[in-house]
Design a protein around this motif. Structure first.
Motif, PDB file in Angstrom:
ATOM      1  N   PRO A 183       0.870  -1.278   0.027  1.00  0.00           N
ATOM      2  CA  PRO A 183      -0.072  -0.002   0.055  1.00  0.00           C
ATOM      3  C   PRO A 183       0.749   1.304  -0.052  1.00  0.00           C
ATOM      4  CG  PRO A 183      -0.809  -1.550   1.451  1.00  0.00           C
ATOM      5  CD  PRO A 183       0.421  -2.273   1.199  1.00  0.00           C
ATOM      6  N   ALA A 184       1.951   1.164   0.784  1.00  0.00           N
ATOM      7  CA  ALA A 184       2.806   2.594   0.916  1.00  0.00           C
ATOM      8  C   ALA A 184       3.561   2.497  -0.525  1.00  0.00           C
ATOM      9  CB  ALA A 184       3.845   2.247   2.137  1.00  0.00           C
ATOM     10  N   VAL A 185       3.836   1.614  -1.195  1.00  0.00           N
ATOM     11  CA  VAL A 185       4.442   1.718  -2.447  1.00  0.00           C
ATOM     12  C   VAL A 185       3.605   2.145  -3.478  1.00  0.00           C
ATOM     13  CG1 VAL A 185       5.767   0.423  -4.368  1.00  0.00           C
ATOM     14  CG2 VAL A 185       6.248  -0.266  -1.989  1.00  0.00           C
ATOM     15  N   LEU A 186       2.626   1.809  -3.583  1.00  0.00           N
ATOM     16  CA  LEU A 186       1.624   2.249  -4.632  1.00  0.00           C
ATOM     17  C   LEU A 186       1.017   3.767  -3.964  1.00  0.00           C
ATOM     18  CD1 LEU A 186      -0.998  -0.822  -4.686  1.00  0.00           C
ATOM     19  CD2 LEU A 186       0.563  -0.099  -6.290  1.00  0.00           C
ATOM     20  N   LEU A 244      -6.694   9.901  -9.073  1.00  0.00           N
ATOM     21  CA  LEU A 244      -5.845   8.969  -8.782  1.00  0.00           C
ATOM     22  C   LEU A 244      -5.482   8.618  -7.361  1.00  0.00           C
ATOM     23  CD1 LEU A 244      -3.311   9.741 -11.859  1.00  0.00           C
ATOM     24  CD2 LEU A 244      -4.869   7.647 -11.431  1.00  0.00           C
ATOM     25  N   PRO A 245      -5.231   9.711  -6.313  1.00  0.00           N
ATOM     26  CA  PRO A 245      -5.042   9.431  -5.051  1.00  0.00           C
ATOM     27  C   PRO A 245      -6.111   8.815  -4.263  1.00  0.00           C
ATOM     28  CG  PRO A 245      -4.328  11.946  -5.593  1.00  0.00           C
ATOM     29  CD  PRO A 245      -4.978  11.404  -6.759  1.00  0.00           C
ATOM     30  N   LEU A 246      -7.474   9.155  -4.737  1.00  0.00           N
ATOM     31  CA  LEU A 246      -8.672   8.470  -3.978  1.00  0.00           C
ATOM     32  C   LEU A 246      -8.859   6.972  -4.686  1.00  0.00           C
ATOM     33  CD1 LEU A 246     -11.263  11.443  -4.591  1.00  0.00           C
ATOM     34  CD2 LEU A 246     -10.170  10.602  -2.519  1.00  0.00           C
ATOM     35  N   ILE A 251      -7.557   1.334  -3.148  1.00  0.00           N
ATOM     36  CA  ILE A 251      -6.754   0.244  -3.521  1.00  0.00           C
ATOM     37  C   ILE A 251      -6.072  -0.401  -2.390  1.00  0.00           C
ATOM     38  CG2 ILE A 251      -4.923  -0.915  -4.904  1.00  0.00           C
ATOM     39  CD1 ILE A 251      -5.960   0.862  -7.242  1.00  0.00           C
ATOM     40  N   ALA A 252      -5.311   0.791  -1.582  1.00  0.00           N
ATOM     41  CA  ALA A 252      -4.888   0.365  -0.539  1.00  0.00           C
ATOM     42  C   ALA A 252      -5.562  -0.281   0.675  1.00  0.00           C
ATOM     43  CB  ALA A 252      -3.852   1.669   0.005  1.00  0.00           C
ATOM     44  N   ARG A 257      -7.677  -4.851   3.772  1.00  0.00           N
ATOM     45  CA  ARG A 257      -8.756  -5.377   4.323  1.00  0.00           C
ATOM     46  C   ARG A 257      -8.512  -7.043   3.801  1.00  0.00           C
ATOM     47  NH1 ARG A 257     -12.327  -2.944   1.721  1.00  0.00           N
ATOM     48  NH2 ARG A 257     -12.664  -1.476   3.232  1.00  0.00           N
ATOM     49  N   ASN A 258      -7.974  -7.460   2.738  1.00  0.00           N
ATOM     50  CA  ASN A 258      -7.800  -8.513   2.298  1.00  0.00           C
ATOM     51  C   ASN A 258      -6.671  -9.272   3.055  1.00  0.00           C
ATOM     52  OD1 ASN A 258      -9.682  -8.208   0.280  1.00  0.00           O
ATOM     53  ND2 ASN A 258      -8.113  -7.863  -1.361  1.00  0.00           N
TER      54      ASN A 258
END
Length: 261
Positions: A183-186, A244-246, A251-252, A257-258
């Motif tokens: 998530p941080a990389v994305l 894009l940030p939203l 996605i993060a 959650r997954n």
């Protein structure tokens, strides 16, 4: 009473900041060529003309290519630097961290002029590579800060447990560490892409002749006249830079959650 005044003041500040943006979006759907109120009607004609403007399309392609390359390079370097500084004992790590985030502390116009003067001193001409290099310098600190903050929260015990069970350092990184900090990389990649896509100050100094990005194309169009196409182009940029940030945050959140499930 005091909190009510603070809320009212905060509301006025937000209106002052975002009302001009709302006006640009609203005027991009104005049927008339002249931006005036009341509007004569709603139309998407300016978006159609925008899609048929070869100069703007070329600027979009350049900005998307530049932003994608910037995000890829900055994210790769940021992840490697964060791993080295957080997971290993590097001599002078504090100095290196300060050096990596220094571009955030320096005003962009100063950084742009300094890089341009240095390259002139080295007799290096302006080029797309120089433009990409400047954007990487400016976006790399954001990736480093985001990835480091995530990497610090990942316990080293998880990686050590994987290696104690026979996983190699490469397997541990790709199967344990990278998924945990994905998530941080994305988020860092989206930061880098958005900042590069929106940048105009450094781009004006670094871009070679004949190369235009979307912000510099808008700047060039404003020199002649305020065309309704500029409002449409501004709306498209707002959608991209806000959407894009939203999307990245969604996605993060889904990835987190997954993993939790």
């Amino acid at each position: 009473m005091g909190w009510s005044l603070i809320r009212l003041w905060a509301l006025l500040v937000y209106l002052f900041m975002f009302l001009p943006v709302a006006v640009v979006v609203l005027l991009s759907f104005n049927a008339s060529q002249f931006g005036a109120f009341p509007m004569t009607g709603l139309s998407v004609r300016w978006f159609v003309e925008l899609a048929q403007n070869e100069a703007i399309l070329r600027a979009f392609r350049t900005s998307i290519l530049l932003g994608t390359l910037t995000a890829g390079i900055s994210t790769t370097l940021g992840v490697l630097a964060s791993l080295a500084l957080v997971r290993y004992r590097v001599p002078g790590s504090n100095l290196i961290s300060t050096f990596l985030i220094a571009p955030i502390l320096v005003p962009e116009v100063v950084l742009a002029v300094a890089l341009l003067l240095f390259l002139n001193f080295m007799s290096i001409n302006k080029s797309f590579t120089l433009l990409l290099f400047g954007h990487v310098i400016f976006t790399l600190p954001f990736v480093v800060l985001v990835v480091q903050a995530r990497l610090v929260s990942i316990k080293r015990d998880i990686e050590e447990a994987a290696m104690s069970l026979g996983a190699s350092p490469r397997q541990t990184f790709f199967e344990i560490t990278l998924p945990l900090m994905l998530p941080a990389v994305l988020a860092g990649a989206l930061f880098a892409f958005t900042i590069s896509f929106d940048d105009i100050t450094g781009t004006l100094f670094w871009k070679p002749g004949g190369v235009e990005t979307v912000p510099t194309q808008i700047f060039a169009m404003l020199r002649n006249s305020i065309s309704p196409e500029i409002n449409a182009l501004g709306t498209v940029m707002i959608v991209l830079t806000v959407g894009l940030p939203l999307l990245g945050a969604a996605i993060a959140r889904q990835l987190a959650r997954n993993r939790g499930g």
